[in-house]
Scaffold this motif. Sequence first.
Motif, PDB file in Angstrom:
ATOM      1  N   LEU A  12      75.574   7.583  63.489  1.00 42.15           N
ATOM      2  CA  LEU A  12      75.147   8.663  64.377  1.00 42.15           C
ATOM      3  C   LEU A  12      76.243   9.699  64.627  1.00 42.15           C
ATOM      4  CD1 LEU A  12      73.028   6.670  67.004  1.00 42.15           C
ATOM      5  CD2 LEU A  12      72.191   8.316  65.317  1.00 42.15           C
ATOM      6  N   PRO A  13      77.490   9.289  64.966  1.00 45.07           N
ATOM      7  CA  PRO A  13      78.522  10.317  65.164  1.00 45.07           C
ATOM      8  C   PRO A  13      78.787  11.138  63.906  1.00 45.07           C
ATOM      9  CG  PRO A  13      79.258   8.194  66.024  1.00 45.07           C
ATOM     10  CD  PRO A  13      78.004   7.949  65.252  1.00 45.07           C
ATOM     11  N   CYS A  14      78.681  10.516  62.724  1.00 43.87           N
ATOM     12  CA  CYS A  14      78.909  11.258  61.476  1.00 43.87           C
ATOM     13  C   CYS A  14      77.834  12.321  61.283  1.00 43.87           C
ATOM     14  CB  CYS A  14      78.941  10.302  60.301  1.00 43.87           C
ATOM     15  SG  CYS A  14      80.112   8.945  60.493  1.00 43.87           S
ATOM     16  N   LEU A  15      76.583  11.936  61.490  1.00 38.68           N
ATOM     17  CA  LEU A  15      75.497  12.905  61.438  1.00 38.68           C
ATOM     18  C   LEU A  15      75.719  14.024  62.430  1.00 38.68           C
ATOM     19  CD1 LEU A  15      72.457  10.452  61.225  1.00 38.68           C
ATOM     20  CD2 LEU A  15      72.988  12.203  59.539  1.00 38.68           C
ATOM     21  N   ALA A  77      81.749   9.786  72.867  1.00 41.49           N
ATOM     22  CA  ALA A  77      80.357  10.216  72.738  1.00 41.49           C
ATOM     23  C   ALA A  77      79.850  10.825  74.038  1.00 41.49           C
ATOM     24  CB  ALA A  77      79.478   9.030  72.326  1.00 41.49           C
ATOM     25  N   THR A  78      80.217  10.211  75.163  1.00 40.41           N
ATOM     26  CA  THR A  78      79.810  10.762  76.462  1.00 40.41           C
ATOM     27  C   THR A  78      80.414  12.143  76.661  1.00 40.41           C
ATOM     28  OG1 THR A  78      79.694   8.521  77.375  1.00 40.41           O
ATOM     29  CG2 THR A  78      79.817  10.350  78.934  1.00 40.41           C
ATOM     30  N   ALA A  79      81.705  12.275  76.364  1.00 45.96           N
ATOM     31  CA  ALA A  79      82.372  13.571  76.514  1.00 45.96           C
ATOM     32  C   ALA A  79      81.776  14.612  75.571  1.00 45.96           C
ATOM     33  CB  ALA A  79      83.875  13.414  76.252  1.00 45.96           C
ATOM     34  N   PHE A  80      81.403  14.190  74.360  1.00 43.63           N
ATOM     35  CA  PHE A  80      80.811  15.125  73.412  1.00 43.63           C
ATOM     36  C   PHE A  80      79.470  15.632  73.929  1.00 43.63           C
ATOM     37  CE2 PHE A  80      79.055  16.782  69.536  1.00 43.63           C
ATOM     38  CZ  PHE A  80      80.154  17.175  68.788  1.00 43.63           C
ATOM     39  N   ALA A  81      78.669  14.746  74.500  1.00 45.26           N
ATOM     40  CA  ALA A  81      77.376  15.166  75.042  1.00 45.26           C
ATOM     41  C   ALA A  81      77.560  16.148  76.199  1.00 45.26           C
ATOM     42  CB  ALA A  81      76.584  13.943  75.499  1.00 45.26           C
ATOM     43  N   LEU A  82      78.477  15.848  77.115  1.00 45.58           N
ATOM     44  CA  LEU A  82      78.693  16.715  78.272  1.00 45.58           C
ATOM     45  C   LEU A  82      79.241  18.079  77.854  1.00 45.58           C
ATOM     46  CD1 LEU A  82      80.176  14.124  80.809  1.00 45.58           C
ATOM     47  CD2 LEU A  82      77.866  15.112  80.788  1.00 45.58           C
ATOM     48  N   ALA A  99      84.443  25.036  76.076  1.00 46.44           N
ATOM     49  CA  ALA A  99      83.542  23.944  75.718  1.00 46.44           C
ATOM     50  C   ALA A  99      83.797  23.456  74.294  1.00 46.44           C
ATOM     51  CB  ALA A  99      82.087  24.398  75.864  1.00 46.44           C
ATOM     52  N   ARG A 100      84.072  24.375  73.384  1.00 44.71           N
ATOM     53  CA  ARG A 100      84.354  23.994  72.004  1.00 44.71           C
ATOM     54  C   ARG A 100      85.657  23.193  71.891  1.00 44.71           C
ATOM     55  NH1 ARG A 100      81.208  23.567  67.989  1.00 44.71           N
ATOM     56  NH2 ARG A 100      82.491  24.653  66.461  1.00 44.71           N
ATOM     57  N   VAL A 101      86.646  23.550  72.707  1.00 40.64           N
ATOM     58  CA  VAL A 101      87.899  22.785  72.719  1.00 40.64           C
ATOM     59  C   VAL A 101      87.630  21.358  73.193  1.00 40.64           C
ATOM     60  CG1 VAL A 101      90.154  22.564  73.838  1.00 40.64           C
ATOM     61  CG2 VAL A 101      89.403  24.791  72.976  1.00 40.64           C
ATOM     62  N   LEU A 102      86.839  21.219  74.261  1.00 45.20           N
ATOM     63  CA  LEU A 102      86.497  19.888  74.754  1.00 45.20           C
ATOM     64  C   LEU A 102      85.694  19.107  73.721  1.00 45.20           C
ATOM     65  CD1 LEU A 102      85.513  20.745  78.454  1.00 45.20           C
ATOM     66  CD2 LEU A 102      87.613  19.646  77.642  1.00 45.20           C
ATOM     67  N   MET A 103      84.799  19.787  73.017  1.00 50.03           N
ATOM     68  CA  MET A 103      84.054  19.131  71.943  1.00 50.03           C
ATOM     69  C   MET A 103      84.996  18.654  70.843  1.00 50.03           C
ATOM     70  SD  MET A 103      80.695  21.624  71.590  1.00 50.03           S
ATOM     71  CE  MET A 103      80.028  20.713  70.189  1.00 50.03           C
ATOM     72  N   GLY A 104      86.037  19.439  70.558  1.00 49.49           N
ATOM     73  CA  GLY A 104      87.008  19.038  69.547  1.00 49.49           C
ATOM     74  C   GLY A 104      87.760  17.784  69.941  1.00 49.49           C
ATOM     75  N   LEU A 105      88.194  17.709  71.206  1.00 44.95           N
ATOM     76  CA  LEU A 105      88.892  16.512  71.678  1.00 44.95           C
ATOM     77  C   LEU A 105      87.984  15.288  71.606  1.00 44.95           C
ATOM     78  CD1 LEU A 105      90.804  17.927  74.784  1.00 44.95           C
ATOM     79  CD2 LEU A 105      91.818  17.064  72.664  1.00 44.95           C
ATOM     80  N   THR A 170      73.947  11.112  70.957  1.00 39.40           N
ATOM     81  CA  THR A 170      74.999  10.434  71.717  1.00 39.40           C
ATOM     82  C   THR A 170      74.404   9.461  72.729  1.00 39.40           C
ATOM     83  OG1 THR A 170      75.082  12.376  73.181  1.00 39.40           O
ATOM     84  CG2 THR A 170      76.724  12.246  71.447  1.00 39.40           C
ATOM     85  N   LEU A 171      73.262   9.800  73.321  1.00 37.91           N
ATOM     86  CA  LEU A 171      72.628   8.867  74.254  1.00 37.91           C
ATOM     87  C   LEU A 171      72.228   7.577  73.536  1.00 37.91           C
ATOM     88  CD1 LEU A 171      70.359  11.213  76.432  1.00 37.91           C
ATOM     89  CD2 LEU A 171      72.441  10.003  77.122  1.00 37.91           C
ATOM     90  N   LEU A 172      71.706   7.707  72.313  1.00 42.62           N
ATOM     91  CA  LEU A 172      71.344   6.524  71.540  1.00 42.62           C
ATOM     92  C   LEU A 172      72.580   5.682  71.232  1.00 42.62           C
ATOM     93  CD1 LEU A 172      68.767   5.308  70.317  1.00 42.62           C
ATOM     94  CD2 LEU A 172      69.305   6.526  68.201  1.00 42.62           C
ATOM     95  N   LEU A 173      73.681   6.344  70.885  1.00 41.63           N
ATOM     96  CA  LEU A 173      74.930   5.632  70.617  1.00 41.63           C
ATOM     97  C   LEU A 173      75.430   4.913  71.867  1.00 41.63           C
ATOM     98  CD1 LEU A 173      77.434   5.029  68.867  1.00 41.63           C
ATOM     99  CD2 LEU A 173      78.324   7.269  69.528  1.00 41.63           C
ATOM    100  N   ILE A 174      75.363   5.582  72.994  1.00 42.60           N
ATOM    101  CA  ILE A 174      75.855   4.992  74.251  1.00 42.60           C
ATOM    102  C   ILE A 174      75.008   3.781  74.665  1.00 42.60           C
ATOM    103  CG2 ILE A 174      76.129   5.436  76.726  1.00 42.60           C
ATOM    104  CD1 ILE A 174      76.786   8.370  75.901  1.00 42.60           C
ATOM    105  N   VAL A 175      73.691   3.844  74.419  1.00 44.14           N
ATOM    106  CA  VAL A 175      72.799   2.749  74.806  1.00 44.14           C
ATOM    107  C   VAL A 175      72.943   1.557  73.862  1.00 44.14           C
ATOM    108  CG1 VAL A 175      70.373   2.066  74.999  1.00 44.14           C
ATOM    109  CG2 VAL A 175      71.137   4.244  75.964  1.00 44.14           C
ATOM    110  N   LEU A 176      72.974   1.805  72.545  1.00 43.94           N
ATOM    111  CA  LEU A 176      72.975   0.717  71.575  1.00 43.94           C
ATOM    112  C   LEU A 176      74.381   0.198  71.258  1.00 43.94           C
ATOM    113  CD1 LEU A 176      70.323   2.043  69.009  1.00 43.94           C
ATOM    114  CD2 LEU A 176      70.002   0.404  70.874  1.00 43.94           C
TER     115      LEU A 176
END
Length: 503
Positions: A12-15, A77-82, A99-105, A170-176
Motif C-alpha cells: 500500500l505505501p508503495c502504491l 502513514a498517519t502523518a502522511f494522511a494528515l 504540507a508537501r515538506v511534511l509529506m516528504g518527511l 493509509t487508513l487501511l494500512l493503519i487498521v491492518l
Amino acid sequence: MRSWAGLGVLALPCLLVSLDAEVLNMAAPQLTADLRPSAVQLLWIMDSYVFVVAGALIAMGVLGDRIGRRRLLLAGATAFALSSLLAAFARSPELLIAARVLMGLAGASLMPSTLALIRAMFTDARRRGIALGVWSASFSLGGLAAPLIGGVMLEHFWWGSVFLLAVPATLLLIVLGPALLPEARDGGAKGFDLGGAVLSLAAVLIFVYGLKRLAAEGRPAVPFLAILAAGGLGALFLRRQRRIPQPLLELGMFRDARVRVALATNALSFFVLYGTQLAIVQYLQIVLGLSPLRAGLWAMPSVVAFLVSSLAGPVLTRWFPTGRVVAAGAVVLAAGHALMAFAPFGGGLAALVTGMVIGGLGLAPVYTLTTDLVVSSVRSSRAGMAAAVTETGAELGGAVGIAVLGSVVVAAYRYGMSGVPGLPADGTLMDAVAAGDDAIRAAGPAYGNAFALVSLVAAALVAGAAVLAFRVLRPAPAPADPSDMVEPVACSTGAASVPGARS
C-alpha cells in the motif's frame, strides 16, 4: 499466509508514493490557476517532497531500527494522511509547500520500513526475492493507475482531491498493519544520532537542489556552490560516523565490493531512467507529434513490462546466481536504450516503444535484486539503515541523471540548431516550436540526433555496469565468525545466509 497478507499491506505505501508523485503533475495546471504561485513557489510545490524524501531516508531508516519498523511505518502513514489532508485544502502556496515538506518527511519513513519488514517476514532468500518483486511491482501499478485515477478525479473534483487518494490507503494500512506485520528493531541500539541526521538531511537536500537547479537553468555558479557545500557537509557526516559509538551509517558494509557494486548498479539504473525520461516524453509529443494522452498510452507497455519483470526476475534466481541475473538485466536495459537510438533514423514510434518495453524488462530485475543484495548484506537489526542507503542511492542517481543526461541532450540539440536564424543561443525545443515552420523543420532532426546520442550514452553506461556486475556479484563464502558485522550477500541460487529471526 500471514506473511503474504502482510506483504499486501506493505504494498500500500508503495502504491501510495508512486500514485501521489504522478497525479500531482497532472493537477499542476489547475493548482496554478487557483493558488497563483510564483515560478519559484511552483518549483517548491512540485519538488520539495522529493528533496525531503531524499534527505531524510537514512535518518528514518535508522530511526525505524531504533524504535521499531512497524511502529515507524504506522506513525509515518498517519502523518502522511494528515499532511495529505492539509495539502488538499491548502489555500495558499506557502501552506501547500509546508504540507508537501511534511509529506516528504512522512514518505521517507515508509520506504525503508517496508523493505526492512520484508526482510523480517521472509527469511528464505527465494521467498524474499518474490516478495521484493511484488514490492517493486506495486510502484508500477501506482504509476499505471495514476493517469486514469487522477484524470477521473480532476474531471469531477478540484485539484486538491488528488491528495485525498492517500487517506483510504493509509487508513487501511493503519487498521491492518498491527495484525499482519511483525515488530522488528535493533534491541542493542541506544540513542539516536540527531546531529548526524541533520547533517545527512542537509547534505542530500542541498545536493539534489543544486543538481535540479543545474538541470533546469544551465547556469553553473549557484548550483556548483550548492553541490560543493553538500560535499563538505557529506564529508563532515562521514567523519562523524567514524567517531561515534552508535552511528547512523554502518560504514563497514561498504568494505564488501559486492555491496558497492550493487549500490552503484542500482543508482546507475535510476540515473539512466530519470535522465532519459524527459527526452523520451519530448520526442513522443513534439517530434512525433503525439498528444499527451496518446504519448502516455504508448508509454504504458513499458510499465507493464516492468511489472511483469519485477516478478520474473526473482524467479530466475532459482536457477541462476543473482549476480548473473542482475548482469543480464543490465544487458537487456542497455539493449533497450540502444534500440531507442534508432527511432530518429527510420525506426520511428515502433523502435521507441519497443526499446522502452525492452528497457522495462531489464530494469526491474536490476532494481529488485540489487536492493535485496544490499539489504541482505548487514545484520538483520540494521536492515532499515541498509534499505535507506539503497533508496538514497536511487534518489541521488536519478537526480544526477537528470542533470547530466539532460545537459547532454541540451548541448547536442543546441549544436544542431546553431545555424538556424531567429533563435536565441540558449533556445530550447519549445522555442523552436513557437518560432514557426522553418525552425520546427530544423528542430526535428536536431533533437532526433540529440535523442539518439543520449540513448547511446545511456546504453554504454548500463553495459559497463553489466560487465562490472558479472565480474563482482559472485556467490560469497559464509564467514567463519557468525558474529561478523556484515553478513554475506545473497548472490547464490540457494538460500541466503540471513538469520531466521530478527530482534
